[in-house]
Structures are given as structure tokens and as C-alpha cells.
Scaffold this motif. Structure first.
Motif, PDB file in Angstrom:
ATOM      1  N   VAL A   1       0.832  -1.201   0.000  1.00  0.00           N
ATOM      2  CA  VAL A   1       0.000   0.000   0.000  1.00  0.00           C
ATOM      3  C   VAL A   1       0.866   1.251   0.000  1.00  0.00           C
ATOM      4  O   VAL A   1       0.540   2.266  -0.639  1.00  0.00           O
ATOM      5  N   ASP A   2       2.006   1.207   0.708  1.00  0.00           N
ATOM      6  CA  ASP A   2       2.908   2.363   0.769  1.00  0.00           C
ATOM      7  C   ASP A   2       3.703   2.562  -0.512  1.00  0.00           C
ATOM      8  O   ASP A   2       4.503   3.505  -0.595  1.00  0.00           O
ATOM      9  N   GLY A   3       3.534   1.665  -1.487  1.00  0.00           N
ATOM     10  CA  GLY A   3       4.204   1.833  -2.772  1.00  0.00           C
ATOM     11  C   GLY A   3       5.560   1.177  -2.872  1.00  0.00           C
ATOM     12  O   GLY A   3       6.340   1.506  -3.784  1.00  0.00           O
ATOM     13  N   CYS A   4       5.877   0.251  -1.988  1.00  0.00           N
ATOM     14  CA  CYS A   4       7.169  -0.443  -2.049  1.00  0.00           C
ATOM     15  C   CYS A   4       7.188  -1.421  -3.225  1.00  0.00           C
ATOM     16  O   CYS A   4       6.174  -2.059  -3.543  1.00  0.00           O
ATOM     17  N   THR A   5       8.332  -1.524  -3.870  1.00  0.00           N
ATOM     18  CA  THR A   5       8.500  -2.503  -4.931  1.00  0.00           C
ATOM     19  C   THR A   5       8.648  -3.897  -4.316  1.00  0.00           C
ATOM     20  O   THR A   5       8.800  -4.050  -3.104  1.00  0.00           O
ATOM     21  N   SER A   6       8.625  -4.921  -5.188  1.00  0.00           N
ATOM     22  CA  SER A   6       8.778  -6.292  -4.695  1.00  0.00           C
ATOM     23  C   SER A   6      10.123  -6.485  -4.013  1.00  0.00           C
ATOM     24  O   SER A   6      10.226  -7.151  -2.984  1.00  0.00           O
ATOM     25  N   TRP A   7      11.179  -5.878  -4.602  1.00  0.00           N
ATOM     26  CA  TRP A   7      12.508  -5.994  -4.006  1.00  0.00           C
ATOM     27  C   TRP A   7      12.574  -5.296  -2.660  1.00  0.00           C
ATOM     28  O   TRP A   7      13.137  -5.822  -1.703  1.00  0.00           O
ATOM     29  N   GLN A   8      11.970  -4.101  -2.544  1.00  0.00           N
ATOM     30  CA  GLN A   8      11.982  -3.382  -1.273  1.00  0.00           C
ATOM     31  C   GLN A   8      11.195  -4.136  -0.200  1.00  0.00           C
ATOM     32  O   GLN A   8      11.613  -4.189   0.966  1.00  0.00           O
ATOM     33  N   SER A   9      10.080  -4.741  -0.582  1.00  0.00           N
ATOM     34  CA  SER A   9       9.304  -5.523   0.383  1.00  0.00           C
ATOM     35  C   SER A   9      10.097  -6.716   0.876  1.00  0.00           C
ATOM     36  O   SER A   9      10.084  -7.046   2.065  1.00  0.00           O
ATOM     37  N   PHE A  10      10.817  -7.365  -0.069  1.00  0.00           N
ATOM     38  CA  PHE A  10      11.631  -8.513   0.341  1.00  0.00           C
ATOM     39  C   PHE A  10      12.801  -8.068   1.205  1.00  0.00           C
ATOM     40  O   PHE A  10      13.073  -8.679   2.241  1.00  0.00           O
ATOM     41  N   ARG A  11      13.477  -7.007   0.792  1.00  0.00           N
ATOM     42  CA  ARG A  11      14.696  -6.580   1.485  1.00  0.00           C
ATOM     43  C   ARG A  11      14.418  -6.066   2.887  1.00  0.00           C
ATOM     44  O   ARG A  11      15.176  -6.375   3.827  1.00  0.00           O
ATOM     45  N   TYR A  12      13.346  -5.308   3.077  1.00  0.00           N
ATOM     46  CA  TYR A  12      13.132  -4.646   4.354  1.00  0.00           C
ATOM     47  C   TYR A  12      12.034  -5.281   5.202  1.00  0.00           C
ATOM     48  O   TYR A  12      11.886  -4.927   6.375  1.00  0.00           O
ATOM     49  N   VAL A  13      11.251  -6.207   4.630  1.00  0.00           N
ATOM     50  CA  VAL A  13      10.183  -6.835   5.395  1.00  0.00           C
ATOM     51  C   VAL A  13      10.397  -8.342   5.526  1.00  0.00           C
ATOM     52  O   VAL A  13      10.463  -8.889   6.633  1.00  0.00           O
ATOM     53  N   THR A  14      10.515  -9.021   4.373  1.00  0.00           N
ATOM     54  CA  THR A  14      10.597 -10.483   4.399  1.00  0.00           C
ATOM     55  C   THR A  14      11.940 -10.975   4.919  1.00  0.00           C
ATOM     56  O   THR A  14      11.998 -11.839   5.804  1.00  0.00           O
ATOM     57  N   TRP A  15      13.029 -10.428   4.382  1.00  0.00           N
ATOM     58  CA  TRP A  15      14.352 -10.936   4.732  1.00  0.00           C
ATOM     59  C   TRP A  15      14.674 -10.791   6.221  1.00  0.00           C
ATOM     60  O   TRP A  15      15.172 -11.753   6.827  1.00  0.00           O
ATOM     61  N   PRO A  16      14.414  -9.657   6.871  1.00  0.00           N
ATOM     62  CA  PRO A  16      14.698  -9.595   8.320  1.00  0.00           C
ATOM     63  C   PRO A  16      13.914 -10.624   9.126  1.00  0.00           C
ATOM     64  O   PRO A  16      14.407 -11.118  10.144  1.00  0.00           O
ATOM     65  N   PHE A  17      12.690 -10.955   8.670  1.00  0.00           N
ATOM     66  CA  PHE A  17      11.892 -11.927   9.423  1.00  0.00           C
ATOM     67  C   PHE A  17      12.448 -13.338   9.292  1.00  0.00           C
ATOM     68  O   PHE A  17      12.433 -14.111  10.267  1.00  0.00           O
ATOM     69  N   ILE A  18      12.929 -13.700   8.097  1.00  0.00           N
ATOM     70  CA  ILE A  18      13.391 -15.083   7.892  1.00  0.00           C
ATOM     71  C   ILE A  18      14.866 -15.268   8.220  1.00  0.00           C
ATOM     72  O   ILE A  18      15.367 -16.392   8.172  1.00  0.00           O
ATOM     73  N   MET A  19      15.567 -14.210   8.572  1.00  0.00           N
ATOM     74  CA  MET A  19      16.985 -14.330   8.890  1.00  0.00           C
ATOM     75  C   MET A  19      17.264 -15.305  10.035  1.00  0.00           C
ATOM     76  O   MET A  19      18.205 -16.100   9.969  1.00  0.00           O
ATOM     77  N   PRO A  20      16.486 -15.292  11.144  1.00  0.00           N
ATOM     78  CA  PRO A  20      16.747 -16.282  12.200  1.00  0.00           C
ATOM     79  C   PRO A  20      16.661 -17.722  11.703  1.00  0.00           C
ATOM     80  O   PRO A  20      17.443 -18.579  12.129  1.00  0.00           O
ATOM     81  N   PHE A  21      15.741 -18.000  10.800  1.00  0.00           N
ATOM     82  CA  PHE A  21      15.618 -19.347  10.259  1.00  0.00           C
ATOM     83  C   PHE A  21      16.849 -19.698   9.424  1.00  0.00           C
ATOM     84  O   PHE A  21      17.340 -20.830   9.463  1.00  0.00           O
ATOM     85  N   ALA A  22      17.360 -18.708   8.663  1.00  0.00           N
ATOM     86  CA  ALA A  22      18.567 -18.938   7.865  1.00  0.00           C
ATOM     87  C   ALA A  22      19.774 -19.181   8.762  1.00  0.00           C
ATOM     88  O   ALA A  22      20.621 -20.040   8.458  1.00  0.00           O
TER      89      ALA A  22
END
Length: 298
Positions: free
Chosen positions: A194-215
């Protein structure tokens, strides 16, 4: 002892402690002691000769040992990074699948079901310079006119071992990262969209920090596996050619059983254990930081 009556839970756990001491603690202490002796399998009486840290001091100036040590770290570094990238890609693809996701997860786990010995034989046959399917495929496609000596050339042999390790264990990263993706709440992603983030920005700043502990959990498990890698290297090259693929545990095995220098081999093993502890502590530290970041942001 007549008046001593242990608690019931102590009595119940006592057989387990006895078995654990017999099969783990006693051999571990014996191997630690033998690392301070010139113990040779051909001369059993040498285990009673205490020489202090002489084996460890000798290893500090042994160039072959440090080359094998560096090669193990190199294998660990390349394997971990490539497995994480490939595992991340697999996890993202499976997570996006709308149909057959359970089947894809099952197929993704197939390489983990094979023993390292079987994987070693499989890739040894595939990279054979005469009858291997890799050379046959390259020649059939016209990419090369001659057979490539995958397991004879030192650099190519190392690459072949790296490919075998990656094939057999990328699924570890894929499974852990997929678990993180499936556990991730969708509201932050929708808010980013909704804020206008691209797919890469959503992955880089939202998805990746969340899955880092699993990695990082997957990295910890795989770092321990690679730091004590033996089976695949032993089957594919046995440390050859000319020691170009010798890693710590193949060198330890050769020193202990081929050269019969068990005391020196145990000293090598404890240095290798320190390497494993170092990487484990590093990844657990990064895991704690990632959890704190998630706690602060989510």
C-alpha cells in the motif's frame, strides 16, 4: 552408602547416564588424553608417555595441516553461501506455488534422504572423465571436444566436491526458510504494498529480516556438518589428487589409521572441534541479533 537413598528420578535416569558415560564421556576423555601422548596404533605402550602440548605445537608449524584447515574453511564458506542462496530461491518458488505445494516440499527433501556415502559414489560416477554423464552431456551439446578431468585436476575436483555438498544439503536451507515464510504474517507485506514499495523493497526490508533467524539456524546446522565433512570427500577423491582436496577430517583419518599416529590425529581433531565451536558461536550470536531486531521492528 547403606543410609543413602537416591530419589526416584535419579534412579530412573541412572541407566541413561551410565550408557552416556560409557559411549561418550569415557572415549572423549581418552581421546583428549591421547592427544597429549605420542600414541601410535603400532606401539600401544606409547599411550603411557605424556609429552604435554608437543603435538599441538607441532601442528602450529605444520603447513600441510594449515592448508587442509584453510581448505575446510573455504569449502564451508562457499557451500554455506551458495546453499543459502539456492535454498532461498527454492523456498520462495515453493511458497508462491498455488498447487502441489506438498508434493514440491516432499521432492525438495529427496536429496537429504541419501546418505553421504551414496552421494559420493553418485557424483564420482557422474564426474568420471571417461563414462561420466557430465562429460557425455557436455560433449553431446558440443560445449567441449575433450573429456574434462573433473576428479583429476585439483581445482576441478574441489568444485566437484562443492557441487556434491550443495546438491545434498541445499534442502536444509530451503526447509528452514520456507518455514519462516509460512510463519510470516501478511499484514506487513500488505502495508508495504500500500505504501508503494517494490517487490525488491518488500523482500529486502520486510521479508528478509523476518526469515533471517531461520537462515542462521540452518547455517549453524550446516556449518557443523561441513566442518566435519568426510564421507563425500573420501569417496570422490580421497583427498587427492596430490592432496589438493585434503580437508581436516580426511587428513585426521589418514594420520590416525594410515600413518597410525593416533595421538597426533586426536590433537588435529580437537583443533577441528574448536573450529566447529567458533562457527557455532558466531551464528548463534547473529541469530540473537536477528531475533532482537525482529522483536524491535515487529
Amino acid at each position: 552408602m547403606r543410609g543413602w537413598k537416591p530419589a526416584p528420578h535419579v534412579l530412573l535416569l541412572l541407566p541413561a547416564f551410565i550408557v552416556l558415560a560409557a559411549v561418550v564421556v569415557v572415549p572423549l576423555l581418552l581421546s583428549l588424553y591421547s592427544s597429549f601422548t605420542p600414541f601410535r596404533l603400532t606401539r600401544p605402550d606409547t599411550i603411557y608417555t605424556f609429552i604435554g602440548f608437543r603435538n599441538y605445537v607441532r601442528l602450529l608449524t605444520d603447513m600441510d595441516f594449515w592448508v587442509a584447515f584453510g581448505r575446510t574453511v573455504l569449502l564451508l564458506t562457499f557451500a554455506l553461501n551458495l546453499e543459502m542462496l539456492l535454498g532461498l530461491g527454492l523456498a520462495l518458488l515453493v511458497e508462491k506455488a498455488t498447487r502441489g505445494q506438498r508434493i514440491l516440499r516432499t521432492i525438495m527433501m529427496f536429496p537429504m534422504m541419501f546418505s553421504p556415502v551414496l552421494v559420493g559414489f553418485q557424483f564420482k560416477f557422474m564426474f568420471n572423465d571417461n563414462i561420466g554423464v557430465v562429460n557425455n552431456a557436455l560433449q553431446s551439446l558440443g560445449l567441449t571436444d575433450i573429456a574434462i578431468p573433473w576428479l583429476i585436476d585439483g581445482q576441478l575436483a574441489f568444485i566437484s566436491i562443492l557441487i556434491a555438498e550443495i546438491w545434498s544439503s541445499t534442502a536444509v536451507f530451503a526447509i528452514f526458510i520456507l518455514a519462516g515464510l509460512m510463519a510470516m504474517p501478511r499484514e506487513p507485506l500488505e502495508a508495504a504494498k500500500v505504501d508503494g514499495c517494490t517487490s525488491w523493497q518488500s523482500f529486502r526490508y520486510v521479508t528478509w529480516p523476518f526469515i533471517m533467524p531461520f537462515a542462521y539456524i540452518a547455517m549453524t546446522i550446516r556449518s557443523l556438518d561441513i566442518a566435519r565433512a568426510y564421507d563425500i570427500v573420501k569417496i570422490m577423491t580421497d583427498g587427492g589428487p596430490a592432496g589438493r582436496t585434503e580437508i581436516l577430517w580426511t587428513m585426521i583419518a589418514r594420520t590416525a589409521y594410515s600413518d597410525a599416529r593416533m595421538g597426533l590425529a586426536n590433537a588435529m581433531a580437537y583443533i577441528a572441534i574448536l573450529l566447529s565451536i567458533l562457527f557455532t558461536a558466531l551464528f548463534f550470536r547473529q541469530l540473537a541479533k536477528a531475533r532482537q531486531q525482529i522483536g524491535a521492528e515487529w
